[in-house]
Every structure is written in structure tokens, then in C-alpha cells.
Design a protein around this motif. Structure first.
Motif, short mmCIF file in Angstrom:
data_model
loop_
_atom_site.label_atom_id
_atom_site.label_comp_id
_atom_site.label_asym_id
_atom_site.label_seq_id
_atom_site.Cartn_x
_atom_site.Cartn_y
_atom_site.Cartn_z
N ASP A 102 0.80 -1.23 0.00
CA ASP A 102 0.00 0.00 0.00
C ASP A 102 0.83 1.28 0.00
O ASP A 102 0.28 2.38 0.12
CB ASP A 102 -0.93 0.01 1.22
CG ASP A 102 -1.93 -1.15 1.18
OD1 ASP A 102 -2.34 -1.51 0.06
OD2 ASP A 102 -2.26 -1.68 2.25
N GLU A 103 2.14 1.16 -0.13
CA GLU A 103 3.01 2.33 -0.03
C GLU A 103 3.37 2.88 -1.41
O GLU A 103 3.51 2.14 -2.38
CB GLU A 103 4.28 1.97 0.74
CG GLU A 103 4.00 1.50 2.16
CD GLU A 103 5.27 1.09 2.90
OE1 GLU A 103 6.36 1.42 2.42
OE2 GLU A 103 5.15 0.43 3.95
N ASP A 104 3.51 4.20 -1.47
CA ASP A 104 3.97 4.87 -2.69
C ASP A 104 5.35 5.45 -2.41
O ASP A 104 5.50 6.32 -1.54
CB ASP A 104 3.00 6.00 -3.08
CG ASP A 104 1.63 5.48 -3.49
OD1 ASP A 104 1.51 4.25 -3.69
OD2 ASP A 104 0.70 6.29 -3.59
N SER A 126 1.05 1.71 -4.93
CA SER A 126 -0.07 0.87 -4.49
C SER A 126 -0.09 -0.50 -5.16
O SER A 126 -1.09 -0.93 -5.72
CB SER A 126 -1.40 1.59 -4.74
OG SER A 126 -1.42 2.83 -4.06
N GLY A 127 1.05 -1.18 -5.11
CA GLY A 127 1.14 -2.53 -5.66
C GLY A 127 1.72 -2.61 -7.05
O GLY A 127 2.10 -3.69 -7.50
#
Length: 391
Positions: A102-104, A126-127
Motif C-alpha cells: 500500500d506504499e507509494d 499501491s502494488g
């Protein structure tokens, strides 16, 4: 005989047509690589049973098409169905990304292994893992550090005994093995005493070596090579249109990144510590397992997707103005620039070389030089049926 029964760093020879003598046979690099992969497959067969096995195989990001094809062939010779070839830094990012879906963020993967060096900048959204740029040196790695130590030890023996152990195959092999131990020890200790009672023989008398090597001396031997990796880091950031401050995480991958000076160089340049939660030896293999999980459906619900780039420019041979502005064949016209996200389709327009020309030989190359003779040829085909027209 040592010469006939062992081979080291065959990965560097992948893609070449050089035959290597091993155990009385002349083998291509991919055939030797296949022996290693076949041994790995035997472990898998023991665990899961006999039968067809698909494989994800990783390669340095800077491998050419010939090297990638040779790697795929090695896997097939070993009995695998090679489902995909992926770049090692991308694999490491997949291993990291699975736990940070979920990290940018922007991630730089610094991959310094035994025989090759790669560095890639990857954007995580986000993936979605999108490689922005990759570069490297397929002839730079821990092997080169070992040989720097071998040369240093040999020079000490020359000074003390007037004998060069590098001229004795067995002595050279002994020093190479010792050099790797020294490299590993000096990654955790400040100094090491090297004690070898018998390295070679001179005038029927044994010649040994007793010397101390410090970490400072070791780093001095390899500093120029480490700075070359930093040059690649700067280049990949420039190609990704990013500044050091834009990088959120640095992943150190490959056994040679255990050398403390590597961490110092990265920390000094980026002003932050690289992450320590990524296993340098296992990250690439874990990433390959993640890719296998995505392909098989086991990780389908993760939402993880990886998009890579072309490590080299691709184009064709054309007529080009040389020195003195005289037009001659062999110029390289880029159609797909390096670091273009793949898969991709590109087209371009070209003129014929003569009036009424109805066919043309299209030669396809990979590389960065303006003349094709310095690049890697991928193939060629004859284009026919060109409409009659003026050049």
C-alpha cells in the motif's frame, strides 16, 4: 587436475560462443550453467516429486539479449520449463514490495554480487512496481575484489621471496580461495593475519606467506571499483529524472554489499541509511518466488504487478553521415530508447537508398553506440514488396 575439473564465474561468459574445457569435455557456458541448474532441479524433484517443473530465472539487468537467451537455454537443458526471465534488481524489489503493497515510494536497488553489478530505480504505486531506469556493469563484482587481494598477496611474496605465485596454477587457486576468506573476514573485522605455510615451491623448498592485511588496505585496493558503482548510481538517477533526495529506500542486494565501505558510500551520497530488513543473499531468489506466486495464482490477490524496462536501446542499421559527411552504411538508428517501459511497440519511417528499390535487408541491433559494429546484433530479415518509388 584443477584446470580441468573446476570453473568459476561462468555467469560472466553467458552468451559467448567460447567453449570451456571441463572434466574432459568442451562445453558452452550455458551447458555448464545447466549442470548447476540441473542440480537445483534434483532438490525440487526430491521435495515435490518427479515431473515437469516451471521456473523463473533471474539475470543481471544489464544482460544482453544473447546472455538472456543463453540463460533460458541453460534452464531448458536442465529440464525446466522456463516461464520467465526477470531482472535481478526487479526481483529484489518484488520481494520488498510484497510487504509494502500500500506504499507509494521510490526505491533504489543496489545489487553488487560475485560477478556483476546492477542498479535500478523503481517506483512503487499501491502494488504497481514500475522500473524507471536500470544500468550496471556485467563485469564488476566480488570476483574482482578477490583478484585485487590475490595480486596484493602475490606482490608481498615477490618482495619477500622473489617468486610470483600467480605463475603456479595451484598457488594461484590457493590464493584465490584465501582471498575470498579475507574479503569476508574484513567485512566484519578490522584486520586479518594471513598464514599459509605452503603456497608454492622454489628450488625444491616450500615458500609460504605470513602477512597482515587491514580493512583500510583492502578498501584502498577496491575503492576505484566501488566508485565505479557510485558512478552508475548517479547515472541511473539522472536517467530516471530523480535527485538523491527523491529516493525513499535503498536496498542493498548481493553478498558483496556486506563490505562496510559499500554502506558508507551509499549513506554519504544519499544522506540516509540503506534498509537492513532485506537479506542480501536471498532477496533476488525471494523475488523470483514472488513472481512464480503471481504467475501460478498463489499471490494473485496481492495486487502486485511489476513493469520492467529495456536495458539497452534497440534499433536498426541505416545509412549515416560519417567523418567528412560522407554517407556510409552501419549507422545505428534507435527506435526503442533504453529504459523504455516494456512491453512496447514503436514504429518509424525510413527512405530507400536508391530509386526503384523493392527490397531491403533490415538488421536489428541492441546497444548505445552510434555505429552498429559496436553494438549487439539481434537478428535480420529481408523486407520485400517495397512499392516502386524515388529514394
Amino acid at each position: 587436475c584443477i584446470r580441468d575439473s573446476t570453473i568459476a564465474a561462468v555467469k560472466r561468459k553467458m552468451g559467448s560462443t567460447e567453449r570451456i574445457s571441463l572434466a574432459g569435455k568442451d562445453l558452452l557456458p550455458q551447458e555448464i550453467s545447466a549442470l548447476i541448474l540441473k542440480e537445483l532441479k534434483s532438490y525440487v524433484d526430491t521435495h515435490f516429486g518427479e515431473g515437469e517443473k516451471e521456473a523463473i530465472i533471474t539475470v543481471p539487468a544489464y544482460f544482453t539479449d544473447e546472455q538472456r537467451r543463453a540463460t533460458k537455454q541453460a534452464g531448458e537443458l536442465a529440464g525446466f520449463v522456463v516461464e520467465r526471465i526477470i531482472n535481478e534488481p526487479t526481483a529484489a524489489a518484488l520481494a520488498f514490495g510484497l510487504g509494502h503493497i500500500d506504499e507509494d515510494r521510490h526505491v533504489l536497488v543496489y545489487d553488487l554480487g560475485g560477478g556483476t553489478f546492477d542498479v535500478s530505480v523503481i517506483e512503487m504505486m499501491s502494488g504497481l512496481l514500475e522500473v524507471k531506469a536500470s544500468t550496471g556493469n556485467s563485469l564488476l563484482g566480488g570476483e574482482d575484489f578477490d583478484w585485487k587481494i590475490v595480486d596484493w598477496l602475490a606482490e608481498r611474496m615477490l618482495e619477500e621471496h622473489g617468486v610470483d605465485p600467480r605463475l603456479d596454477l595451484r598457488a594461484k587457486a590457493l590464493l584465490k580461495g584465501e582471498a575470498e576468506k579475507i574479503k569476508m573476514t574484513l567485512s566484519t573485522e578490522e584486520s586479518m593475519t594471513v598464514s599459509l605455510p605452503l603456497v608454492t615451491v622454489q628450488n625444491n623448498s616450500p615458500v609460504g606467506l605470513l602477512v597482515e592485511l587491514t580493512r583500510t588496505q583492502f578498501i584502498a585496493l577496491i575503492e576505484i571499483l566501488l566508485q565505479e558503482t557510485l558512478t552508475c548510481v548517479k547515472r541511473v538517477l539522472q536517467e530516471a529524472n530523480l535527485k538523491p533526495s527523491d529516493i525513499d529506500d535503498i536496498l542493498l542486494v548481493g553478498g558483496s554489499t556486506r563490505i562496510p565501505r559499500v554502506t558508507e558510500i551509499i549513506r554519504d551520497y544519499f544522506g540516509k541509511e540503506p534498509r537492513t530488513d532485506v537479506h542480501p543473499d536471498e532477496a533476488v531468489a525471494l523475488g523470483a518466488a514472488v513472481q512464480a506466486g503471481l504467475k501460478s495464482g498463489a499471490l494473485a490477490e496481492s495486487g502486485l504487478i511489476a513493469m520492467d524496462v529495456a536495458p539497452f536501446s534497440m534499433g536498426i542499421s541505416v545509412l549515416k553521415a560519417g567523418k567528412g559527411y560522407q554517407v556510409r552504411p552501419g549507422g545505428f538508428h534507435v527506435i526503442i530508447p533504453r529504459n523504455t517501459t516494456i512491453p512496447v511497440t514503436r514504429s518509424d519511417k525510413f527512405d530507400t537508398a536508391s530509386d526503384g528499390q523493392s527490397s531491403a535487408s533490415i538488421e536489428i541491433y541492441q546497444g548505445e553506440h552510434e555505429w552498429v559494429k559496436y553494438n549487439h546484433q539481434l537478428g535480420e530479415f529481408l523486407l520485400t514488396g517495397i512499392p516502386d518509388n524515388d529514394a
